[in-house]
Design a protein around this motif. Sequence first.
Motif, PDB file in Angstrom:
ATOM      1  N   THR A 159      45.800  45.087  32.724  1.00 44.09           N
ATOM      2  CA  THR A 159      47.195  45.203  33.161  1.00 44.09           C
ATOM      3  C   THR A 159      47.490  46.479  33.913  1.00 44.09           C
ATOM      4  OG1 THR A 159      47.762  46.169  31.015  1.00 44.09           O
ATOM      5  CG2 THR A 159      48.045  43.787  31.254  1.00 44.09           C
ATOM      6  N   SER A 160      46.577  47.453  33.905  1.00 43.73           N
ATOM      7  CA  SER A 160      46.877  48.722  34.576  1.00 43.73           C
ATOM      8  C   SER A 160      45.669  49.229  35.353  1.00 43.73           C
ATOM      9  CB  SER A 160      47.319  49.789  33.570  1.00 43.73           C
ATOM     10  OG  SER A 160      46.219  50.286  32.837  1.00 43.73           O
ATOM     11  N   ARG A 161      45.949  49.887  36.447  1.00 44.79           N
ATOM     12  CA  ARG A 161      44.884  50.507  37.246  1.00 44.79           C
ATOM     13  C   ARG A 161      44.227  51.646  36.462  1.00 44.79           C
ATOM     14  NH1 ARG A 161      41.017  51.852  39.255  1.00 44.79           N
ATOM     15  NH2 ARG A 161      40.443  52.149  41.436  1.00 44.79           N
ATOM     16  N   GLU A 162      44.999  52.315  35.620  1.00 47.83           N
ATOM     17  CA  GLU A 162      44.469  53.416  34.829  1.00 47.83           C
ATOM     18  C   GLU A 162      43.404  52.923  33.843  1.00 47.83           C
ATOM     19  OE1 GLU A 162      48.077  54.477  36.752  1.00 47.83           O
ATOM     20  OE2 GLU A 162      47.722  52.831  35.315  1.00 47.83           O
ATOM     21  N   ARG A 163      43.637  51.757  33.248  1.00 52.24           N
ATOM     22  CA  ARG A 163      42.655  51.193  32.328  1.00 52.24           C
ATOM     23  C   ARG A 163      41.365  50.875  33.080  1.00 52.24           C
ATOM     24  NH1 ARG A 163      41.266  51.370  27.216  1.00 52.24           N
ATOM     25  NH2 ARG A 163      39.863  52.563  28.517  1.00 52.24           N
ATOM     26  N   LEU A 164      41.484  50.330  34.282  1.00 55.24           N
ATOM     27  CA  LEU A 164      40.301  50.020  35.083  1.00 55.24           C
ATOM     28  C   LEU A 164      39.549  51.299  35.453  1.00 55.24           C
ATOM     29  CD1 LEU A 164      38.806  47.627  36.491  1.00 55.24           C
ATOM     30  CD2 LEU A 164      40.092  48.222  38.555  1.00 55.24           C
ATOM     31  N   ALA A 165      40.294  52.352  35.777  1.00 54.89           N
ATOM     32  CA  ALA A 165      39.663  53.610  36.177  1.00 54.89           C
ATOM     33  C   ALA A 165      38.909  54.262  35.025  1.00 54.89           C
ATOM     34  CB  ALA A 165      40.714  54.568  36.718  1.00 54.89           C
ATOM     35  N   ASP A 166      39.340  53.989  33.807  1.00 53.30           N
ATOM     36  CA  ASP A 166      38.746  54.617  32.630  1.00 53.30           C
ATOM     37  C   ASP A 166      37.596  53.764  32.118  1.00 53.30           C
ATOM     38  OD1 ASP A 166      38.296  56.274  30.490  1.00 53.30           O
ATOM     39  OD2 ASP A 166      39.898  55.410  29.261  1.00 53.30           O
ATOM     40  N   LEU A 167      36.511  53.743  32.878  1.00 56.84           N
ATOM     41  CA  LEU A 167      35.346  52.927  32.519  1.00 56.84           C
ATOM     42  C   LEU A 167      34.318  53.806  31.819  1.00 56.84           C
ATOM     43  CD1 LEU A 167      33.951  50.158  32.656  1.00 56.84           C
ATOM     44  CD2 LEU A 167      32.972  50.858  34.850  1.00 56.84           C
ATOM     45  N   LEU A 188      35.360  43.289  36.497  1.00 55.27           N
ATOM     46  CA  LEU A 188      36.563  43.893  35.922  1.00 55.27           C
ATOM     47  C   LEU A 188      37.613  44.004  37.017  1.00 55.27           C
ATOM     48  CD1 LEU A 188      34.802  46.740  33.906  1.00 55.27           C
ATOM     49  CD2 LEU A 188      35.383  44.430  33.132  1.00 55.27           C
ATOM     50  N   VAL A 189      38.833  43.536  36.743  1.00 47.53           N
ATOM     51  CA  VAL A 189      39.806  43.284  37.800  1.00 47.53           C
ATOM     52  C   VAL A 189      41.180  43.841  37.432  1.00 47.53           C
ATOM     53  CG1 VAL A 189      41.012  41.447  39.068  1.00 47.53           C
ATOM     54  CG2 VAL A 189      38.617  41.166  38.454  1.00 47.53           C
ATOM     55  N   PHE A 190      41.845  44.412  38.433  1.00 41.07           N
ATOM     56  CA  PHE A 190      43.270  44.727  38.335  1.00 41.07           C
ATOM     57  C   PHE A 190      43.963  44.155  39.563  1.00 41.07           C
ATOM     58  CE2 PHE A 190      46.744  47.524  39.809  1.00 41.07           C
ATOM     59  CZ  PHE A 190      47.669  47.231  38.810  1.00 41.07           C
ATOM     60  N   ARG A 191      45.011  43.364  39.338  1.00 39.59           N
ATOM     61  CA  ARG A 191      45.735  42.749  40.454  1.00 39.59           C
ATOM     62  C   ARG A 191      46.759  43.738  41.009  1.00 39.59           C
ATOM     63  NH1 ARG A 191      47.231  36.455  40.679  1.00 39.59           N
ATOM     64  NH2 ARG A 191      47.112  36.276  42.948  1.00 39.59           N
ATOM     65  N   ALA A 192      46.502  44.232  42.224  1.00 39.27           N
ATOM     66  CA  ALA A 192      47.379  45.223  42.845  1.00 39.27           C
ATOM     67  C   ALA A 192      48.450  44.578  43.709  1.00 39.27           C
ATOM     68  CB  ALA A 192      46.550  46.189  43.694  1.00 39.27           C
ATOM     69  N   ALA A 231      45.282  31.144  43.620  1.00 37.86           N
ATOM     70  CA  ALA A 231      45.292  31.414  45.062  1.00 37.86           C
ATOM     71  C   ALA A 231      45.548  30.094  45.771  1.00 37.86           C
ATOM     72  CB  ALA A 231      43.963  32.018  45.521  1.00 37.86           C
ATOM     73  N   GLY A 232      46.181  30.162  46.935  1.00 36.54           N
ATOM     74  CA  GLY A 232      46.503  28.951  47.684  1.00 36.54           C
ATOM     75  C   GLY A 232      45.256  28.261  48.201  1.00 36.54           C
ATOM     76  N   GLY A 233      45.456  27.062  48.749  1.00 31.12           N
ATOM     77  CA  GLY A 233      44.332  26.286  49.263  1.00 31.12           C
ATOM     78  C   GLY A 233      43.542  27.037  50.305  1.00 31.12           C
ATOM     79  N   ALA A 234      44.240  27.684  51.230  1.00 30.65           N
ATOM     80  CA  ALA A 234      43.608  28.557  52.214  1.00 30.65           C
ATOM     81  C   ALA A 234      44.136  29.957  51.954  1.00 30.65           C
ATOM     82  CB  ALA A 234      43.932  28.105  53.635  1.00 30.65           C
ATOM     83  N   ALA A 235      43.259  30.852  51.561  1.00 30.67           N
ATOM     84  CA  ALA A 235      43.702  32.189  51.171  1.00 30.67           C
ATOM     85  C   ALA A 235      42.694  33.231  51.626  1.00 30.67           C
ATOM     86  CB  ALA A 235      43.892  32.266  49.657  1.00 30.67           C
ATOM     87  N   THR A 236      43.205  34.417  51.934  1.00 34.38           N
ATOM     88  CA  THR A 236      42.374  35.573  52.231  1.00 34.38           C
ATOM     89  C   THR A 236      42.699  36.646  51.196  1.00 34.38           C
ATOM     90  OG1 THR A 236      42.319  35.086  54.596  1.00 34.38           O
ATOM     91  CG2 THR A 236      41.772  37.328  53.929  1.00 34.38           C
ATOM     92  N   ILE A 237      41.671  37.106  50.515  1.00 40.98           N
ATOM     93  CA  ILE A 237      41.847  38.022  49.390  1.00 40.98           C
ATOM     94  C   ILE A 237      41.078  39.304  49.678  1.00 40.98           C
ATOM     95  CG2 ILE A 237      41.420  38.317  46.913  1.00 40.98           C
ATOM     96  CD1 ILE A 237      41.337  35.009  47.174  1.00 40.98           C
ATOM     97  N   ALA A 238      41.750  40.440  49.482  1.00 40.79           N
ATOM     98  CA  ALA A 238      41.132  41.738  49.729  1.00 40.79           C
ATOM     99  C   ALA A 238      40.721  42.365  48.404  1.00 40.79           C
ATOM    100  CB  ALA A 238      42.109  42.652  50.455  1.00 40.79           C
ATOM    101  N   LEU A 239      39.463  42.766  48.308  1.00 36.09           N
ATOM    102  CA  LEU A 239      38.946  43.440  47.121  1.00 36.09           C
ATOM    103  C   LEU A 239      38.591  44.882  47.479  1.00 36.09           C
ATOM    104  CD1 LEU A 239      36.519  40.787  45.563  1.00 36.09           C
ATOM    105  CD2 LEU A 239      38.993  40.994  45.295  1.00 36.09           C
ATOM    106  N   ARG A 240      39.103  45.807  46.669  1.00 32.48           N
ATOM    107  CA  ARG A 240      38.724  47.215  46.777  1.00 32.48           C
ATOM    108  C   ARG A 240      37.764  47.532  45.638  1.00 32.48           C
ATOM    109  NH1 ARG A 240      44.393  48.032  47.908  1.00 32.48           N
ATOM    110  NH2 ARG A 240      44.690  48.292  45.657  1.00 32.48           N
ATOM    111  N   GLN A 241      36.654  48.132  45.968  1.00 34.79           N
ATOM    112  CA  GLN A 241      35.658  48.471  44.953  1.00 34.79           C
ATOM    113  C   GLN A 241      34.991  49.782  45.346  1.00 34.79           C
ATOM    114  OE1 GLN A 241      32.979  45.236  44.057  1.00 34.79           O
ATOM    115  NE2 GLN A 241      31.738  46.439  42.656  1.00 34.79           N
ATOM    116  N   GLY A 242      34.454  50.488  44.383  1.00 28.88           N
ATOM    117  CA  GLY A 242      33.698  51.698  44.653  1.00 28.88           C
ATOM    118  C   GLY A 242      34.513  52.967  44.755  1.00 28.88           C
ATOM    119  N   ASP A 243      35.847  52.866  44.819  1.00 27.56           N
ATOM    120  CA  ASP A 243      36.679  54.059  44.973  1.00 27.56           C
ATOM    121  C   ASP A 243      36.491  55.021  43.808  1.00 27.56           C
ATOM    122  OD1 ASP A 243      37.704  51.957  46.682  1.00 27.56           O
ATOM    123  OD2 ASP A 243      39.425  53.244  47.068  1.00 27.56           O
TER     124      ASP A 243
END
Length: 273
Positions: A159-167, A188-192, A231-243
């Motif tokens: 539910t939080s970006r902070e939880r994801l950052a604390d790996l 591991l995912v956070f929906r931004a 996600a819709g039938g046709a969707a474009t999804i952006a993933l940020r990783q490695g930050d």
Amino acid sequence: MTTDILRYAAFAHDPAGGNPAGVVLDASALDDAAMQAIAADVGYSETAFVTSRDGDRFRVRYFSPLAEVPFCGHATVATAVALGPGEHLFSTNAGEVPVLVDEAGTATLTSVDPHVSELATDDLAALLAALRWTGDDLDPALPPKVAYAGAYHPVIAVTSRERLADLDYDVPALTALMTGRGWTTVQLVFRAGADEFDVRNPFPVGGVYEDPATGAAAAAFGGYLRELGLAGGAATIALRQGDDMGRPSRITVRLDPEIKGVRVSGAAVPMVS
């Protein structure tokens, strides 16, 4: 005999970002032990080996420092970009993966057909314990599942970006659980935003604490979003990783209702030697 090993950063335009991948474009003379030894020596999360070629069709195998994996997205992107612009067909242990490379050095792979299965209650409890997370950290809108698009990845959303950052996970416990279940990484995912996610991928079974970019997990996650109607039938999804690792990576996932596979796109650039 000297083996030429290329080094690329995948899912980035800057060699200081992305996920490093080793690429051997001619591995026809290498046996399994030699490929495993090279992957261990290179030390990246995966090295791709082209073991044969027939026109634009390539037999490709992927090795982490510890073991062979059935499919690797970032090493696929790196290998395709190293081969140059055009349409390539990779024959992998997971199935056939078409890859299109444009003139700008961006590769788009189309995964094998994805599927999603339940994550057993006991496995979820063990996974959360190994991650040192609790059920209160989970996002109820993105339920835990196991997703596949060439390799298996549990999907755990918080539910939080902070939880994801604390790996800070228990490496032996997570390694044992993943080995026993045949999981390649943990997504591991956070929906931004509506079509925007921050993701992280522990990969201890490959001898790597974390992947800076994981194309196979991105494809599996696209299948997860589609199957769960997130996600819709046709969707474009952006993933940020490695930050969080200091290696920013950008992955684009596209869902097309006309095809079963998931399209994953990203750039790749040679590493600075």
